[in-house]
Design a protein around this motif. Structure first.
Motif, PDB file in Angstrom:
ATOM      1  N   LEU A 102      23.607  47.642  29.739  1.00  0.00           N
ATOM      2  CA  LEU A 102      24.366  48.381  28.729  1.00  0.00           C
ATOM      3  C   LEU A 102      25.818  48.505  29.169  1.00  0.00           C
ATOM      4  O   LEU A 102      26.134  48.402  30.350  1.00  0.00           O
ATOM      5  CB  LEU A 102      23.745  49.752  28.449  1.00  0.00           C
ATOM      6  N   TRP A 103      26.680  48.693  28.195  1.00  0.00           N
ATOM      7  CA  TRP A 103      28.090  48.897  28.485  1.00  0.00           C
ATOM      8  C   TRP A 103      28.632  49.956  27.540  1.00  0.00           C
ATOM      9  O   TRP A 103      28.065  50.214  26.463  1.00  0.00           O
ATOM     10  CB  TRP A 103      28.873  47.596  28.382  1.00  0.00           C
ATOM     11  N   ARG A 141      21.058  28.976  33.130  1.00  0.00           N
ATOM     12  CA  ARG A 141      22.348  29.665  33.016  1.00  0.00           C
ATOM     13  C   ARG A 141      22.099  31.067  32.453  1.00  0.00           C
ATOM     14  O   ARG A 141      21.612  31.227  31.334  1.00  0.00           O
ATOM     15  CB  ARG A 141      23.300  28.899  32.102  1.00  0.00           C
ATOM     16  N   PHE A 142      22.441  32.070  33.266  1.00  0.00           N
ATOM     17  CA  PHE A 142      22.328  33.464  32.848  1.00  0.00           C
ATOM     18  C   PHE A 142      23.720  33.944  32.439  1.00  0.00           C
ATOM     19  O   PHE A 142      24.599  34.097  33.296  1.00  0.00           O
ATOM     20  CB  PHE A 142      21.807  34.333  33.999  1.00  0.00           C
ATOM     21  N   PRO A 143      23.957  34.155  31.143  1.00  0.00           N
ATOM     22  CA  PRO A 143      25.297  34.565  30.699  1.00  0.00           C
ATOM     23  C   PRO A 143      25.728  35.897  31.309  1.00  0.00           C
ATOM     24  O   PRO A 143      24.915  36.804  31.486  1.00  0.00           O
ATOM     25  CB  PRO A 143      25.145  34.676  29.176  1.00  0.00           C
ATOM     26  N   GLY A 144      27.018  35.988  31.622  1.00  0.00           N
ATOM     27  CA  GLY A 144      27.558  37.227  32.155  1.00  0.00           C
ATOM     28  C   GLY A 144      27.617  38.314  31.094  1.00  0.00           C
ATOM     29  O   GLY A 144      27.484  38.056  29.889  1.00  0.00           O
ATOM     30  N   LEU A 145      27.822  39.529  31.551  1.00  0.00           N
ATOM     31  CA  LEU A 145      27.921  40.701  30.672  1.00  0.00           C
ATOM     32  C   LEU A 145      29.368  41.149  30.575  1.00  0.00           C
ATOM     33  O   LEU A 145      30.208  40.760  31.401  1.00  0.00           O
ATOM     34  CB  LEU A 145      27.054  41.827  31.231  1.00  0.00           C
ATOM     35  N   PRO A 146      29.714  41.978  29.586  1.00  0.00           N
ATOM     36  CA  PRO A 146      31.085  42.492  29.491  1.00  0.00           C
ATOM     37  C   PRO A 146      31.499  43.232  30.763  1.00  0.00           C
ATOM     38  O   PRO A 146      30.663  43.800  31.470  1.00  0.00           O
ATOM     39  CB  PRO A 146      31.015  43.443  28.285  1.00  0.00           C
ATOM     40  N   ASP A 147      32.792  43.218  31.050  1.00  0.00           N
ATOM     41  CA  ASP A 147      33.299  43.954  32.205  1.00  0.00           C
ATOM     42  C   ASP A 147      32.885  45.418  32.121  1.00  0.00           C
ATOM     43  O   ASP A 147      32.961  46.037  31.057  1.00  0.00           O
ATOM     44  CB  ASP A 147      34.822  43.858  32.272  1.00  0.00           C
TER      45      ASP A 147
END
Length: 287
Positions: free
Chosen positions: A199-200, A168-174
């Motif tokens: 980066l976000w 499971r690869f966790p998603g990143l912030p929008d």
């Protein structure tokens, strides 16, 4: 000298597969891109091969926020899936760098991760994203953090008889941007160094968060501390500083016929800087 004979089984249920793997000397066969060459070179002599290609439960690919990849999802599928690229471009980038087309069409997520070759791509992404790995044995199921999984070159936390079932690869912030960048001695050859970056940005266009992992330089992929990027403007100066940090992240760079330790240390900074540059271009939908 001929290698010793081995048993072969192709179970259709995960439970049957893990029971077969409980036998001494049994090995998993999926894409065969790592195990078969070792057998051909007489470096591996498994007593039994458990072919997991019929296990449909391990072929699922879900992209509902996180990306959940079954162990026998092929690298090519991961590289080409538009939902994966839209959610975690870094994962699609890394999968696209797995060998040449024939290798990507047979090589699997589980094999790339569990073989733990220092030059493999997907372990680097797993470390960068704090992935979770589900493993199963005849005794039950457990979940391992990627940070606890890779112990040394070609050595993981898998116990005898355990089967890696999913990652499971966790998603990143929008709005996050992510990328994988690799340098190899020749086109699609073994990577000398590779970096996964994400980066976000905040409302002012400054970096609100960042993650970087480095692979190929040492025996295992490592997380690079890039907290100094937070609050800075994404650009050449900030990314060059992160590259300099990366050069110190691996205490003992690998040295082999492909590259010296010092060359790999230099490349560590190069790949981190370029991966961050590509991630920065994608942040906020600017890719």
């Amino acid at each position: 000298m001929k290698p010793p004979p081995f048993a072969y089984a192709a179970p259709t249920e995960v439970g049957e597969a893990v029971e077969l793997l409980a036998a001494d000397g049994a090995r998993v066969l999926a894409g065969g891109q790592s195990l078969v060459p070792l057998m051909s070179a007489r470096r591996e002599h498994p007593a039994a091969l458990v072919d997991i290609n019929r296990l449909s439960a391990l072929a699922t690919l879900e992209t509902n926020g996180d990306v959940l990849a079954g162990a026998i999802v092929r690298a090519d599928r991961l590289a080409r899936d538009p939902a994966v690229r839209g959610r975690l471009a870094v994962l699609a980038d890394a999968a696209a760098r797995v060998g040449h087309p024939a290798v990507r069409n047979r090589g699997t997520v589980g094999g790339n991760v569990a073989f733990a070759d220092p030059a493999n791509n997907l372990p680097v992404v797993a470390i960068a994203l704090d992935a979770e790995l589900t493993v199963r044995s005849a005794g039950g199921e457990r979940t391992l953090a990627a940070s606890d999984f890779f112990r040394a070159a070609y050595t993981t936390a898998l116990e005898p008889g355990e089967l890696l079932c999913a990652v499971r690869f966790p998603g990143l912030p929008d709005g996050a941007g992510s990328a994988y960048y690799e340098v190899s001695a020749r086109s699609r050859g073994w990577g000398l160094a590779g970096a996964a970056a994400a980066l976000w940005l905040d409302a002012d266009g400054l970096i609100a968060g960042a993650r970087v992992a480095l692979g190929g330089v040492g025996d295992v992929p490592v997380r690079v501390d890039v907290d100094a990027l937070i609050g800075t403007e994404p650009g050449a100066e900030a990314f060059a500083a992160a590259g300099a940090t990366a050069r110190t992240a691996v205490a003992e760079p690998r040295a082999d016929l492909q590259a010296s330790a010092e060359h790999r240390r230099h490349l560590a900074g190069v790949v981190v800087e370029r991966a961050l540059r590509a991630a920065g271009q994608r942040a906020g939908g600017r890719a």
